[in-house]
Write a protein that holds these residues in place. Sequence first.
Motif, PDB file in Angstrom:
ATOM      1  N   MET A   1      42.352  61.117  54.648  1.00  0.00           N
ATOM      2  CA  MET A   1      41.758  60.529  53.750  1.00  0.00           C
ATOM      3  C   MET A   1      42.610  59.448  53.163  1.00  0.00           C
ATOM      4  N   ASP A   2      41.958  58.147  52.977  1.00  0.00           N
ATOM      5  CA  ASP A   2      42.533  57.279  52.350  1.00  0.00           C
ATOM      6  C   ASP A   2      42.311  57.079  50.769  1.00  0.00           C
ATOM      7  N   LEU A   3      43.296  56.660  50.154  1.00  0.00           N
ATOM      8  CA  LEU A   3      43.032  56.411  48.492  1.00  0.00           C
ATOM      9  C   LEU A   3      43.213  54.943  48.514  1.00  0.00           C
ATOM     10  N   ILE A   4      42.103  54.191  48.124  1.00  0.00           N
ATOM     11  CA  ILE A   4      42.136  52.667  47.716  1.00  0.00           C
ATOM     12  C   ILE A   4      41.879  52.482  46.504  1.00  0.00           C
ATOM     13  N   LEU A   5      42.744  51.899  45.779  1.00  0.00           N
ATOM     14  CA  LEU A   5      42.575  51.493  44.272  1.00  0.00           C
ATOM     15  C   LEU A   5      42.322  50.055  44.391  1.00  0.00           C
ATOM     16  N   ILE A   6      41.091  49.858  43.475  1.00  0.00           N
ATOM     17  CA  ILE A   6      40.716  48.106  43.201  1.00  0.00           C
ATOM     18  C   ILE A   6      40.720  48.073  41.856  1.00  0.00           C
ATOM     19  N   ARG A   7      41.575  47.251  41.378  1.00  0.00           N
ATOM     20  CA  ARG A   7      41.582  46.724  39.831  1.00  0.00           C
ATOM     21  C   ARG A   7      40.350  45.774  39.677  1.00  0.00           C
ATOM     22  N   HIS A   8      39.765  45.711  38.613  1.00  0.00           N
ATOM     23  CA  HIS A   8      38.706  44.730  38.299  1.00  0.00           C
ATOM     24  C   HIS A   8      39.044  43.390  38.760  1.00  0.00           C
ATOM     25  N   ALA A   9      37.869  42.600  39.001  1.00  0.00           N
ATOM     26  CA  ALA A   9      38.172  41.149  39.227  1.00  0.00           C
ATOM     27  C   ALA A   9      38.269  40.507  37.698  1.00  0.00           C
ATOM     28  N   GLN A  10      38.371  39.090  38.009  1.00  0.00           N
ATOM     29  CA  GLN A  10      38.782  38.489  36.716  1.00  0.00           C
ATOM     30  C   GLN A  10      37.831  38.771  35.552  1.00  0.00           C
ATOM     31  N   GLY A  11      38.525  39.272  34.404  1.00  0.00           N
ATOM     32  CA  GLY A  11      37.509  39.342  33.304  1.00  0.00           C
ATOM     33  C   GLY A  11      37.765  38.293  32.239  1.00  0.00           C
ATOM     34  N   GLU A  12      36.569  38.364  31.112  1.00  0.00           N
ATOM     35  CA  GLU A  12      36.719  37.364  30.201  1.00  0.00           C
ATOM     36  C   GLU A  12      37.965  37.294  29.358  1.00  0.00           C
ATOM     37  N   HIS A  13      38.662  38.381  29.166  1.00  0.00           N
ATOM     38  CA  HIS A  13      39.833  38.694  28.521  1.00  0.00           C
ATOM     39  C   HIS A  13      41.035  37.850  29.161  1.00  0.00           C
ATOM     40  N   LEU A  21      42.376  38.075  24.219  1.00  0.00           N
ATOM     41  CA  LEU A  21      42.551  39.481  23.964  1.00  0.00           C
ATOM     42  C   LEU A  21      41.866  40.191  23.057  1.00  0.00           C
ATOM     43  N   ASP A  22      41.204  39.515  22.152  1.00  0.00           N
ATOM     44  CA  ASP A  22      40.288  40.058  20.851  1.00  0.00           C
ATOM     45  C   ASP A  22      39.094  40.100  21.336  1.00  0.00           C
ATOM     46  N   ILE A  23      38.593  39.834  22.508  1.00  0.00           N
ATOM     47  CA  ILE A  23      37.155  40.119  22.960  1.00  0.00           C
ATOM     48  C   ILE A  23      37.027  41.664  23.091  1.00  0.00           C
ATOM     49  N   ARG A  24      36.010  42.187  22.528  1.00  0.00           N
ATOM     50  CA  ARG A  24      35.751  43.421  22.556  1.00  0.00           C
ATOM     51  C   ARG A  24      34.577  43.925  23.812  1.00  0.00           C
ATOM     52  N   HIS A  25      35.115  44.651  24.548  1.00  0.00           N
ATOM     53  CA  HIS A  25      34.422  45.001  25.760  1.00  0.00           C
ATOM     54  C   HIS A  25      34.078  43.859  26.707  1.00  0.00           C
ATOM     55  N   PRO A  26      34.955  43.088  27.317  1.00  0.00           N
ATOM     56  CA  PRO A  26      34.973  41.821  27.945  1.00  0.00           C
ATOM     57  C   PRO A  26      34.450  42.047  29.299  1.00  0.00           C
ATOM     58  N   GLY A  27      33.466  41.312  29.833  1.00  0.00           N
ATOM     59  CA  GLY A  27      32.949  41.673  31.118  1.00  0.00           C
ATOM     60  C   GLY A  27      33.494  40.609  32.016  1.00  0.00           C
ATOM     61  N   LEU A  28      32.963  40.392  33.137  1.00  0.00           N
ATOM     62  CA  LEU A  28      33.367  39.503  34.351  1.00  0.00           C
ATOM     63  C   LEU A  28      33.037  38.066  34.002  1.00  0.00           C
ATOM     64  N   THR A  29      34.027  37.364  34.517  1.00  0.00           N
ATOM     65  CA  THR A  29      33.828  35.983  34.664  1.00  0.00           C
ATOM     66  C   THR A  29      32.945  35.477  35.826  1.00  0.00           C
ATOM     67  N   GLN A  30      32.391  34.168  35.675  1.00  0.00           N
ATOM     68  CA  GLN A  30      31.738  33.867  37.160  1.00  0.00           C
ATOM     69  C   GLN A  30      32.600  33.821  38.311  1.00  0.00           C
ATOM     70  N   ILE A  31      33.903  33.635  38.062  1.00  0.00           N
ATOM     71  CA  ILE A  31      34.937  33.746  39.232  1.00  0.00           C
ATOM     72  C   ILE A  31      35.281  35.445  39.510  1.00  0.00           C
ATOM     73  N   GLY A  32      34.938  36.133  38.536  1.00  0.00           N
ATOM     74  CA  GLY A  32      35.271  37.607  38.711  1.00  0.00           C
ATOM     75  C   GLY A  32      34.294  38.073  39.343  1.00  0.00           C
ATOM     76  N   LYS A  33      33.067  37.705  39.226  1.00  0.00           N
ATOM     77  CA  LYS A  33      31.674  38.032  39.981  1.00  0.00           C
ATOM     78  C   LYS A  33      31.913  37.754  41.571  1.00  0.00           C
ATOM     79  N   GLU A  34      32.110  36.488  41.704  1.00  0.00           N
ATOM     80  CA  GLU A  34      32.365  35.858  43.038  1.00  0.00           C
ATOM     81  C   GLU A  34      33.590  36.781  43.813  1.00  0.00           C
ATOM     82  N   GLN A  35      34.531  37.076  42.990  1.00  0.00           N
ATOM     83  CA  GLN A  35      35.775  37.959  43.699  1.00  0.00           C
ATOM     84  C   GLN A  35      35.204  39.171  44.063  1.00  0.00           C
ATOM     85  N   SER A  36      34.513  39.811  43.423  1.00  0.00           N
ATOM     86  CA  SER A  36      33.637  41.320  43.424  1.00  0.00           C
ATOM     87  C   SER A  36      32.774  41.336  44.779  1.00  0.00           C
TER      88      SER A  36
END
Length: 74
Positions: A1-13, A21-36
């Motif tokens: 069994m492999d365990l692969i950890l993927i961190r989130h893509a680029q976030g708004e924060h 850093l003060d953004i509450r619940h930051p989502g993905l940027t457009q670049i982050g969506k492309e990275q995903s």
Amino acid sequence: MDLILIRHAQGEHSINFPMSLDIRHPGLTQIGKEQSRIFPDKFILKPEDIVIVSPTRRTIETANIFIKEQKVNI
């Protein structure tokens, strides 16, 4: 069994640092969506695989895009 950890893509924060850093619940940027969309080229999910996601907005968005691109039912 492999365990692969993927961190989130680029976030708004992570842009306009440190004010963003003060953004509450930051989502993905457009670049982050492309990275995903690249993750499925690197990691292929099999039906028996389990995806575990932390409860942050940007991480859930990353996983949703990754899974959708894989055409896997969750």
